[in-house]
Design an enzyme around this catalytic site. Structure first.
Site, PDB file in Angstrom:
ATOM      1  N   ASP A  41     -26.587 -47.345  -1.854  1.00  0.00           N
ATOM      2  CA  ASP A  41     -27.112 -46.637  -3.024  1.00  0.00           C
ATOM      3  C   ASP A  41     -25.950 -45.955  -3.744  1.00  0.00           C
ATOM      4  O   ASP A  41     -25.228 -45.153  -3.160  1.00  0.00           O
ATOM      5  CB  ASP A  41     -28.163 -45.603  -2.599  1.00  0.00           C
ATOM      6  CG  ASP A  41     -29.035 -45.175  -3.758  1.00  0.00           C
ATOM      7  OD1 ASP A  41     -28.483 -44.882  -4.848  1.00  0.00           O
ATOM      8  OD2 ASP A  41     -30.271 -45.127  -3.594  1.00  0.00           O
ATOM      9  N   SER A  92     -32.575 -44.985  -9.022  1.00  0.00           N
ATOM     10  CA  SER A  92     -32.735 -45.856  -7.852  1.00  0.00           C
ATOM     11  C   SER A  92     -34.113 -46.492  -7.807  1.00  0.00           C
ATOM     12  O   SER A  92     -34.296 -47.508  -7.119  1.00  0.00           O
ATOM     13  CB  SER A  92     -32.488 -45.075  -6.567  1.00  0.00           C
ATOM     14  OG  SER A  92     -31.133 -44.726  -6.476  1.00  0.00           O
ATOM     15  N   ASP A 144     -37.986 -42.593   0.051  1.00  0.00           N
ATOM     16  CA  ASP A 144     -37.038 -42.563  -1.063  1.00  0.00           C
ATOM     17  C   ASP A 144     -37.143 -43.880  -1.840  1.00  0.00           C
ATOM     18  O   ASP A 144     -37.612 -44.893  -1.330  1.00  0.00           O
ATOM     19  CB  ASP A 144     -35.626 -42.327  -0.535  1.00  0.00           C
ATOM     20  CG  ASP A 144     -34.787 -41.507  -1.521  1.00  0.00           C
ATOM     21  OD1 ASP A 144     -35.356 -40.933  -2.469  1.00  0.00           O
ATOM     22  OD2 ASP A 144     -33.559 -41.446  -1.339  1.00  0.00           O
ATOM     23  N   THR A 146     -35.423 -46.411  -2.905  1.00  0.00           N
ATOM     24  CA  THR A 146     -34.927 -47.745  -2.548  1.00  0.00           C
ATOM     25  C   THR A 146     -35.850 -48.449  -1.549  1.00  0.00           C
ATOM     26  O   THR A 146     -36.372 -49.532  -1.855  1.00  0.00           O
ATOM     27  CB  THR A 146     -33.479 -47.673  -2.033  1.00  0.00           C
ATOM     28  OG1 THR A 146     -32.711 -46.878  -2.930  1.00  0.00           O
ATOM     29  CG2 THR A 146     -32.872 -49.045  -1.904  1.00  0.00           C
ATOM     30  N   ARG A 157     -41.782 -41.813  -8.624  1.00  0.00           N
ATOM     31  CA  ARG A 157     -41.097 -41.977  -7.345  1.00  0.00           C
ATOM     32  C   ARG A 157     -41.187 -40.768  -6.418  1.00  0.00           C
ATOM     33  O   ARG A 157     -40.946 -40.896  -5.219  1.00  0.00           O
ATOM     34  CB  ARG A 157     -39.617 -42.301  -7.595  1.00  0.00           C
ATOM     35  CG  ARG A 157     -38.884 -41.205  -8.332  1.00  0.00           C
ATOM     36  CD  ARG A 157     -37.410 -41.530  -8.527  1.00  0.00           C
ATOM     37  NE  ARG A 157     -36.673 -41.454  -7.277  1.00  0.00           N
ATOM     38  CZ  ARG A 157     -35.351 -41.555  -7.180  1.00  0.00           C
ATOM     39  NH1 ARG A 157     -34.627 -41.759  -8.276  1.00  0.00           N
ATOM     40  NH2 ARG A 157     -34.755 -41.460  -6.023  1.00  0.00           N
ATOM     41  N   GLU A 308     -30.359 -49.942   3.985  1.00  0.00           N
ATOM     42  CA  GLU A 308     -29.709 -49.152   2.935  1.00  0.00           C
ATOM     43  C   GLU A 308     -28.817 -48.043   3.496  1.00  0.00           C
ATOM     44  O   GLU A 308     -29.247 -47.278   4.367  1.00  0.00           O
ATOM     45  CB  GLU A 308     -30.784 -48.485   2.056  1.00  0.00           C
ATOM     46  CG  GLU A 308     -30.177 -47.688   0.914  1.00  0.00           C
ATOM     47  CD  GLU A 308     -31.127 -46.678   0.277  1.00  0.00           C
ATOM     48  OE1 GLU A 308     -32.133 -46.304   0.897  1.00  0.00           O
ATOM     49  OE2 GLU A 308     -30.821 -46.245  -0.847  1.00  0.00           O
ATOM     50  N   ASP A 313     -24.889 -42.427  -2.718  1.00  0.00           N
ATOM     51  CA  ASP A 313     -25.446 -41.818  -3.930  1.00  0.00           C
ATOM     52  C   ASP A 313     -25.675 -40.323  -3.745  1.00  0.00           C
ATOM     53  O   ASP A 313     -25.275 -39.519  -4.591  1.00  0.00           O
ATOM     54  CB  ASP A 313     -26.775 -42.500  -4.256  1.00  0.00           C
ATOM     55  CG  ASP A 313     -27.597 -41.717  -5.264  1.00  0.00           C
ATOM     56  OD1 ASP A 313     -27.353 -41.874  -6.470  1.00  0.00           O
ATOM     57  OD2 ASP A 313     -28.463 -40.918  -4.837  1.00  0.00           O
ATOM     58  N   LYS A 314     -26.295 -39.940  -2.660  1.00  0.00           N
ATOM     59  CA  LYS A 314     -26.682 -38.528  -2.534  1.00  0.00           C
ATOM     60  C   LYS A 314     -25.449 -37.626  -2.472  1.00  0.00           C
ATOM     61  O   LYS A 314     -25.443 -36.529  -3.018  1.00  0.00           O
ATOM     62  CB  LYS A 314     -27.584 -38.332  -1.323  1.00  0.00           C
ATOM     63  CG  LYS A 314     -28.907 -39.081  -1.506  1.00  0.00           C
ATOM     64  CD  LYS A 314     -29.962 -38.677  -0.511  1.00  0.00           C
ATOM     65  CE  LYS A 314     -31.166 -39.604  -0.615  1.00  0.00           C
ATOM     66  NZ  LYS A 314     -31.743 -39.658  -1.974  1.00  0.00           N
ATOM     67  N   HIS A 317     -23.971 -37.235  -5.957  1.00  0.00           N
ATOM     68  CA  HIS A 317     -24.656 -36.195  -6.735  1.00  0.00           C
ATOM     69  C   HIS A 317     -24.060 -34.818  -6.426  1.00  0.00           C
ATOM     70  O   HIS A 317     -24.051 -33.939  -7.271  1.00  0.00           O
ATOM     71  CB  HIS A 317     -26.154 -36.187  -6.409  1.00  0.00           C
ATOM     72  CG  HIS A 317     -26.933 -37.277  -7.082  1.00  0.00           C
ATOM     73  ND1 HIS A 317     -27.109 -37.330  -8.452  1.00  0.00           N
ATOM     74  CD2 HIS A 317     -27.599 -38.349  -6.585  1.00  0.00           C
ATOM     75  CE1 HIS A 317     -27.852 -38.400  -8.758  1.00  0.00           C
ATOM     76  NE2 HIS A 317     -28.153 -39.031  -7.643  1.00  0.00           N
ATOM     77  N   ASP A 355     -27.025 -50.266  -6.153  1.00  0.00           N
ATOM     78  CA  ASP A 355     -28.212 -50.319  -7.022  1.00  0.00           C
ATOM     79  C   ASP A 355     -27.882 -49.816  -8.429  1.00  0.00           C
ATOM     80  O   ASP A 355     -28.477 -50.252  -9.399  1.00  0.00           O
ATOM     81  CB  ASP A 355     -29.408 -49.583  -6.411  1.00  0.00           C
ATOM     82  CG  ASP A 355     -29.122 -48.118  -6.139  1.00  0.00           C
ATOM     83  OD1 ASP A 355     -27.942 -47.693  -6.172  1.00  0.00           O
ATOM     84  OD2 ASP A 355     -30.090 -47.368  -5.905  1.00  0.00           O
ATOM     85  N   HIS A 356     -26.928 -48.908  -8.526  1.00  0.00           N
ATOM     86  CA  HIS A 356     -26.452 -48.408  -9.828  1.00  0.00           C
ATOM     87  C   HIS A 356     -25.105 -47.773  -9.575  1.00  0.00           C
ATOM     88  O   HIS A 356     -24.786 -47.396  -8.451  1.00  0.00           O
ATOM     89  CB  HIS A 356     -27.433 -47.383 -10.428  1.00  0.00           C
ATOM     90  CG  HIS A 356     -27.738 -46.269  -9.472  1.00  0.00           C
ATOM     91  ND1 HIS A 356     -26.809 -45.308  -9.134  1.00  0.00           N
ATOM     92  CD2 HIS A 356     -28.838 -46.001  -8.740  1.00  0.00           C
ATOM     93  CE1 HIS A 356     -27.337 -44.487  -8.254  1.00  0.00           C
ATOM     94  NE2 HIS A 356     -28.565 -44.888  -7.970  1.00  0.00           N
ATOM     95  N   HIS A 401     -25.849 -40.506 -12.379  1.00  0.00           N
ATOM     96  CA  HIS A 401     -25.593 -41.955 -12.318  1.00  0.00           C
ATOM     97  C   HIS A 401     -24.860 -42.402 -13.583  1.00  0.00           C
ATOM     98  O   HIS A 401     -24.945 -41.739 -14.615  1.00  0.00           O
ATOM     99  CB  HIS A 401     -26.902 -42.743 -12.245  1.00  0.00           C
ATOM    100  CG  HIS A 401     -27.735 -42.426 -11.047  1.00  0.00           C
ATOM    101  ND1 HIS A 401     -28.967 -42.987 -10.829  1.00  0.00           N
ATOM    102  CD2 HIS A 401     -27.515 -41.598 -10.006  1.00  0.00           C
ATOM    103  CE1 HIS A 401     -29.459 -42.528  -9.699  1.00  0.00           C
ATOM    104  NE2 HIS A 401     -28.606 -41.673  -9.177  1.00  0.00           N
TER     105      HIS A 401
END
Ligand code: MG
Ligand code: ZN
Length: 447
Positions: A41, A92, A144, A146, A157, A308, A313-314, A317, A355-356, A401
């Site tokens: 992610d 995501s 989550d 994904t 989501r 995953e 990602d987290k 952030h 994913d991004h 993102h």
């Protein structure tokens, strides 16, 4: 054509030759069709490069770098107001929906269609319906976006569990809907569900066939074995479906956070975190999932597995370079495990992709003081300073993102489809092709 030729050959030279030839063909049945989709992610080119630089040095090569087929994929979402208009920066939920269903949707939607809210069939569901075993593994909560987008359908989501349904009244079991994301995961019933989110599965279901049960109890009623520790995972034998809930919420990142600052600080090294003993690593979860989904029957039904590394990602952030790199190195270990499985099971397609894209940029340390955001400087395996800038939001706010295309890597049959520039939705199509299900989804795979 080969068979017809064999029959002609047999007519000319005797039936015995034909029988043995046909027997030989039957004995060499094609290997089971498997798909392993590894998602990092937020795994953009910068996240990957900074992990390589730090861990092995700039000239090093990670397992992911050794995968033979590479391409790039675009990741844009579409807007809720007008699904013909792109939203260049995906979240995501929309990006996992594209990978899982081959369809573009808007940010925050989980495998549902813009405008109609219609559920979009996922590769996991199509595979399951065709008799394949299926599994979802993540280092985040299983609710989550994904993992959710492969086995649940909801228009928002964050409707994770029965207690957080105020934004999704139509889906609530109180109003006859399919329930929150974790309720739907249990109902879809993949053979393997490994991740975090124990607190969500402890919530009671208010209405419907499982009213009064917690989500975990509903899982038991659906035939699941529920386990909660890394020790349990090692003892699981193939059989009934397995739900592993190894953390209350998300997993503890592999490495301790680095401190991004403004202005720039001194160079540091990353340190491993003390993780709770009951939390398995991504690699331990992947190994167990492969053992459960492919229990020695090489001609068996085959499987679809998504695993995953969620923390890339987290931690981005949170402007945490060490957290990102630790999870990327762990993902790379998972790539080695998945590749070795694919080498031993030649019907297996392995795809590794983000994913991004996300915030981090590798910038010139000489100019670190001028970066209008936070920076972290790490002393890499080369013994050189690597400065990473996080500047998609203000200091102390969540970094955001970004919309750049991502690298994609593949190994195994159909890996040669992962070449040049593709879109996330093409990965769905390639996975269906490997499973032999492309006809079933004809007319739906393209954008
Ligand atoms: Mg994720
Ligand atoms: Zn994110």
């Amino acid at each position: 054509v080969l068979c017809a030729a064999a029959v002609l050959f047999a007519v000319a030279f005797g039936a015995g030759a034909c029988a043995s030839l046909r027997f030989g063909r039957a004995a060499a049945a094609p290997p089971a069709r498997n798909v392993i989709l590894l998602i990092g992610d937020g795994l953009g080119a910068a996240a990957l490069t900074m992990a390589r630089n730090y861990h092995l040095g700039a000239a090093g090569r990670m397992h992911i770098d050794e995968l033979p087929a590479t391409g790039s994929c675009t990741t844009y979402a579409v807007t809720e107001e007008d699904p013909r208009r792109p939203d260049y920066v995906a979240d995501s939920a929309a990006s996992a929906t594209a990978l899982a269903t081959g369809r573009k949707t808007s940010n925050r939607r989980v495998a549902t269609e813009v405008g109609t809210d219609a559920p979009l069939p996922t590769v996991l569901e199509l595979a399951q319906r065709a008799g394949f075993r299926t599994g979802l593994v993540s280092t985040s909560t299983l609710a989550d976006a994904t993992p959710a987008a492969f086995a649940s359908h909801i228009d928002y989501r964050w409707c994770h569990g029965p207690a957080s349904m105020s934004a999704c009244p139509k889906s609530s079991s109180m109003f006859g809907g399919p329930g929150s994301i974790v309720e739907q995961l249990v109902e879809t019933r993949p053979d393997v569900l490994f991740g975090g989110g124990r607190a969500l599965f402890a919530q009671p279901i208010p209405a419907g066939p499982h009213a009064g049960r917690t989500v975990a109890q509903a899982a038991v009623a659906r035939g699941y074995r529920v386990i909660e520790t890394a020790a349990d995972i090692a003892t699981l034998a193939p059989g009934a479906p397995a739900l592993g809930l190894f953390a209350e919420d998300n997993f503890t990142p592999i490495w301790l956070p680095s401190l991004a600052s403004f202005p720039a600080g001194p160079a540091e090294r990353c340190r491993p975190a003390e993780r709770p003993a009951d939390q398995p690593t991504l690699v331990q979860m992947l190994e167990a999932a492969l053992r459960l989904l492919s229990p020695g029957d090489s001609e068996g039904p085959g499987f679809f597995l998504m695993a995953e590394a969620a923390m890339i990602d987290k931690r981005a952030h949170s402007a945490d370079a060490c957290g990102q790199i630790g999870e990327t190195v762990e993902l790379d270990r998972a790539v080695a495990v998945a590749r070795s499985f694919a080498e031993k099971n030649p019907g297996t397609l392995l795809i590794v992709v983000g994913d991004h894209d996300h915030t981090p940029q590798i910038v010139d340390p000489k100019y670190a003081a001028y970066v209008p955001g936070m920076t972290t400087t790490l002393a890499t395996a080369d013994g050189a300073p690597m400065t990473i800038a996080y500047a998609t939001s203000y200091f102390g706010m969540s970094q955001q993102h970004t919309g750049t295309q991502l690298p994609v890597f593949a190994f195994g049959p159909d890996a040669d489809e992962v070449i040049g520039l593709i879109d996330q939705t093409d990965i769905f199509r390639i996975m269906l092709q490997r499973l032999g299900l492309d006809d079933a989804a004809a007319g739906r795979g393209a954008k």
